[in-house]
Enzyme design. Sequence first.
Site, short mmCIF file in Angstrom:
data_model
loop_
_atom_site.label_atom_id
_atom_site.label_comp_id
_atom_site.label_asym_id
_atom_site.label_seq_id
_atom_site.Cartn_x
_atom_site.Cartn_y
_atom_site.Cartn_z
N TRP A 78 39.14 48.12 39.02
CA TRP A 78 40.53 48.31 39.47
C TRP A 78 40.62 48.91 40.86
O TRP A 78 41.70 49.00 41.44
CB TRP A 78 41.28 49.21 38.48
CG TRP A 78 41.55 48.61 37.14
CD1 TRP A 78 41.25 47.33 36.73
CD2 TRP A 78 42.18 49.24 36.03
NE1 TRP A 78 41.66 47.15 35.42
CE2 TRP A 78 42.22 48.30 34.97
CE3 TRP A 78 42.71 50.51 35.80
CZ2 TRP A 78 42.78 48.60 33.73
CZ3 TRP A 78 43.26 50.82 34.56
CH2 TRP A 78 43.30 49.86 33.55
N SER A 88 36.18 37.50 44.68
CA SER A 88 37.28 36.55 44.57
C SER A 88 37.23 35.69 43.30
O SER A 88 37.51 34.49 43.33
CB SER A 88 37.36 35.67 45.82
OG SER A 88 37.68 36.47 46.95
N GLY A 95 37.73 42.08 40.70
CA GLY A 95 38.59 43.06 41.36
C GLY A 95 40.05 42.68 41.21
O GLY A 95 40.67 42.92 40.18
N GLY A 96 40.60 42.05 42.24
CA GLY A 96 42.03 41.74 42.30
C GLY A 96 42.59 41.12 41.03
O GLY A 96 43.66 41.53 40.54
N GLU A 128 27.45 40.40 44.85
CA GLU A 128 28.75 40.22 45.49
C GLU A 128 28.56 40.02 46.99
O GLU A 128 28.40 40.99 47.74
CB GLU A 128 29.62 41.47 45.29
CG GLU A 128 29.90 41.82 43.85
CD GLU A 128 31.13 42.71 43.73
OE1 GLU A 128 32.07 42.31 43.05
OE2 GLU A 128 31.15 43.79 44.34
N GLY A 188 37.56 40.16 47.87
CA GLY A 188 38.97 40.33 48.21
C GLY A 188 39.48 39.36 49.27
O GLY A 188 40.52 39.61 49.88
#
Length: 227
Positions: free
Chosen positions: A9, A191, A212-213, A154, A160
């Site tokens: 998060w 992503s 993530g997002g 990553e 992102g």
Amino acid sequence: MKKTIIANWKLNPVSLKAAQKLAASVPFKAKNKVVLCPPAIYLSSIDYPNVGAQDCFWQNQGPFTGQTSPLMLKDMKIKYCIVGHSEKRAVGDTDEMINAKVKACLAQKITPVLCVGFGTTVEQDDLEAVDLLKSQLSLALAGVEAKKVIVAYEPVWAIGTGRNASPEHAEQIAIFIQNKYGAGKVLYGGSVTAFNAKSYLQQPNIGGLLVGGASLKAGEFNQIINM
Ligand code: PGA
């Protein structure tokens, strides 16, 4: 074997109420194993079977203002801890510090989720990226039983940005990391969305995803964890 989906998060959401609402939107049981990593300040207030921290310090207690202790994480039943995220490397975490954090987590039986990845541009050639990965991995895993560590690959250019690495490239890197370093599991991150998650999960050597997002969007995250 179940794949592992880890929600990072980052520094979101901005209220405890919103964080608890987001956690409550994730079912306890899903097709894949799910780990939620909220900001440290919310860790003890999130009700979920697998909760992880986003970082920790390498010492358990003492004069270390502002740090998060692995021993305290263990006391709060935290089972996972992300270490070496590129956003932490960008503000000063070195491979040696990351190695100390990995060891400190393992000493408390917390599974480290070691993030590696290089390349600030999508054009960066793979061979160069592999050399940098080798140095990140050999330093971070020095003196560590690698099978107890989850490695998250990553590429920095994919985090992102909406530009994800190809599943075939991620699979090749996962094979390389497993064969050369013996990591317990290799995840892909960068992503990941509901549109591309399946293409990674279908790869035999990719053990899951670091999201993530898309982990902040309840509907989309629920799709990803059930793929
Ligand atoms: P992203 O972040 O899914 O928003 O690209 C992944 C990560 O930084 O772990």
